[in-house]
Design an enzyme around this catalytic site. Structure first.
Site, PDB file in Angstrom:
ATOM      1  N   GLY A  10       8.182  -4.787  -9.940  1.00 22.70           N
ATOM      2  CA  GLY A  10       6.252  -4.995  -9.503  1.00 22.70           C
ATOM      3  C   GLY A  10       5.978  -4.449 -10.516  1.00 22.70           C
TER       4      GLY A  10
ATOM      5  N   ASP B 166       0.305  -9.879  -4.999  1.00 23.85           N
ATOM      6  CA  ASP B 166       1.606  -9.133  -4.058  1.00 23.85           C
ATOM      7  C   ASP B 166       1.904  -7.778  -5.231  1.00 23.85           C
ATOM      8  OD1 ASP B 166       3.772  -8.114  -3.572  1.00 23.85           O
ATOM      9  OD2 ASP B 166       5.238  -9.702  -5.374  1.00 23.85           O
TER      10      ASP B 166
ATOM     11  N   LEU C 124       0.468  -1.112   0.090  1.00 26.51           N
ATOM     12  CA  LEU C 124       0.022  -0.061  -0.315  1.00 26.51           C
ATOM     13  C   LEU C 124       0.748   1.475   0.163  1.00 26.51           C
ATOM     14  CD1 LEU C 124      -2.866  -1.014   2.367  1.00 26.51           C
ATOM     15  CD2 LEU C 124      -2.460  -0.728  -0.309  1.00 26.51           C
TER      16      LEU C 124
ATOM     17  N   HIS D 162       5.132 -15.365  -2.895  1.00 28.94           N
ATOM     18  CA  HIS D 162       5.107 -15.959  -4.177  1.00 28.94           C
ATOM     19  C   HIS D 162       5.886 -16.739  -4.775  1.00 28.94           C
ATOM     20  CE1 HIS D 162       8.496 -13.045  -2.754  1.00 28.94           C
ATOM     21  NE2 HIS D 162       7.279 -11.653  -2.854  1.00 28.94           N
TER      22      HIS D 162
ATOM     23  N   HIS E 286       9.898 -13.578   1.821  1.00 26.65           N
ATOM     24  CA  HIS E 286      10.185 -13.959   1.593  1.00 26.65           C
ATOM     25  C   HIS E 286      11.653 -13.614   0.633  1.00 26.65           C
ATOM     26  CE1 HIS E 286      11.303 -10.202  -2.432  1.00 26.65           C
ATOM     27  NE2 HIS E 286      12.679 -11.065  -2.261  1.00 26.65           N
TER      28      HIS E 286
ATOM     29  N   ASN F 288       6.937  -3.494   3.673  1.00 30.28           N
ATOM     30  CA  ASN F 288       8.288  -2.409   3.285  1.00 30.28           C
ATOM     31  C   ASN F 288       7.763  -0.675   3.349  1.00 30.28           C
ATOM     32  OD1 ASN F 288       6.359  -3.060   0.862  1.00 30.28           O
ATOM     33  ND2 ASN F 288       8.610  -3.251  -0.132  1.00 30.28           N
TER      34      ASN F 288
END
Ligand code: DOR
Ligand code: ZN
Length: 428
Positions: free
Chosen positions: A324, A305, A63, A232, A179, A94
């Site tokens: 991303g 993601d 976000l 992921h 991750h 993050n």
């Protein structure tokens, strides 16, 4: 006063559709049936025989707020979620500052209470500042409302630190969400190390960069009893390691993204940074293994993601652009079109991977259509044919490789605890 949604099809376990009505009272599902009670004050919504699903849940969303508001805010990101049919999302840590302490996490909660359109459950970081040096105080963060712990964006580099983090998370009964990326194997890569990186003369990230860390971590999860969730998953070797670990009774769960299910490195035709994400698009064999893993239960569910970036950042080309892509507003339609319409999976399977399964994995009290559950609902028009158009996104992010793709199926109405948070224009 209640809300009654009439004329909706719920999808039964055997994938059959059943026409029903749903009554919502005080934000909770109070009745489901052929004909529910009705009074004069009730608000009636005509479901037009569309599909009613538990609201979608995405446990992997960036976000960006605080600190990255040019890319996304809690408001724009949750509006995008509502448009995509999501009623609960989990926000990655993050951000700047990183929620690695009570004060920052509480400030994020405060901001969410002011502007979030759907439920948001914030992660806290495993290490302070995501730096991989010092562990965050997980007890303090759990008390401040952390959903689980992750350093998403970077891997935990030493076994010793992961062991300690898993012990802490296990003692608090919260998940460690990983991750997986071994820094010594990244090789400054910007895409998968394979035929495409060679053809494009770009540095590649080998598959083992991910799988080697998962192999380490499942053994640490076994040793600590921690709930270890893999973000992921992108390689066939990772799928194999997770499958073996599950068979051995280790408490491991995993997610896969729509883009890793739909694309592989051969789809990268030019230096287009909308195909740049981390982990990268792998080979066709990896793509196939992810689907097989999802179908056999090795991979538990789908998460997007959603990683918005500005156009300027993504315009820097494959080498310099950040990793991303966005995903909230396209996930259902892409997955419905490419897996349900093609009869590879059933609609019920897809809805479970988007709602029931993530809820089950993380012990959330949402994700099912049952009496007494909070009325988090998504109405889906599975006949609607449309073209993805990034200019219409509610997310600030326009970074998608799926722009202009023709798809079928669209979320048309999203309800969070009895309140309409999104209504598709053509549907109203
Ligand atoms: O592609 C990615 N983008 N992968 C990550 O792990 C982080 C994310 C981001 O924050 O942009
Ligand atoms: Zn990640």
């Amino acid at each position: 006063m209640g809300i009654i949604i009439k004329n909706v099809n719920r999808v039964l376990f055997n994938n059959e559709l059943q026409l029903c009505q749903i009554r919502i009272s005080n934000g909770v599902i109070s009745e489901i049936g052929q004909k529910v009670r009705q009074s004069n004050e009730d608000v009636i919504i005509d479901g037009k025989e569309h599909i009613i699903s538990p609201g979608f849940i995405d446990v992997h969303v960036h976000l960006r707020e605080p600190g990255g508001e040019a890319k996304e805010t809690i408001e724009t990101g949750t509006n995008a979620a509502a448009k995509g049919g999501y009623t609960t999302i989990c926000a990655m840590p993050n951000t700047n500052p990183v929620p690695d302490n009570k004060k920052t996490l509480e400030a994020i909660y405060e901001r969410m209470n002011q502007t979030a359109k759907v439920n948001v459950l914030p992660y806290a970081s495993i290490t302070k500042g995501l730096k991989g040096e010092e562990l965050s105080n997980m007890k303090e963060l759990k008390d401040a409302g952390a959903f689980a712990f992750t350093d998403d964006g970077v891997g935990i580099q030493t076994a010793d630190q992961m062991l300690q983090a898993m012990e802490d998370a296990a003692s608090l009964d919260l998940a460690l969400v990983a991750h997986c990326e071994d820094n010594s194997l990244i090789h400054s890569g910007v895409m998968h190390e394979g035929v495409t990186s060679k053809r494009m003369h770009l540095k590649g990230i080998p598959s083992v960069c991910e799988s080697v860390q998962i192999a380490r971590d499942v053994l640490l999860a076994e040793a600590t009893g921690c709930h270890y969730h893999v973000c992921h998953v992108s390689t066939k070797e990772s799928v194999r390691v997770i499958r073996d670990a599950k068979r051995a009774g280790i408490r491991v769960t995993a997610e896969v993204t729509p883009h890793h299910l739909l694309l592989n490195e051969s789809d990268i035709k030019e230096s287009n940074s909308n195909y740049k994400m981390n982990p990268p698009l792998r080979t066709k064999a990896d793509q196939q293994a992810l689907l097989t893993g999802l179908l056999d239960g090795t991979i538990d569910f789908i998460a997007t993601d959603h990683a918005p970036h500005t156009e300027e950042e993504k315009g820097r080309g494959m080498k310099e652009a950040p990793f991303g892509i966005v995903g909230l507003e396209t996930a259902f339609s892409l997955l419905y079109t490419h897996f349900v319409q093609t009869n590879i999976v059933t609609l019920r399977q897809l809805l479970d991977w988007l709602s029931f399964k993530p809820a089950q994995v993380f012990g959330m009290e949402v994700g099912s259509l049952k009496i007494g559950a909070k009325a988090n609902l998504t109405l889906l028009d599975i006949t609607k044919e449309w073209h993805i158009d990034k200019t219409t996104f509610l997310s600030k992010g326009r970074n998608t490789p799926f722009d202009k793709w023709k798809v079928t199926g669209k979320p048309v109405l999203t309800i969070v605890e009895g309140e309409i948070v999104f209504e598709e224009d053509y549907y109203v």
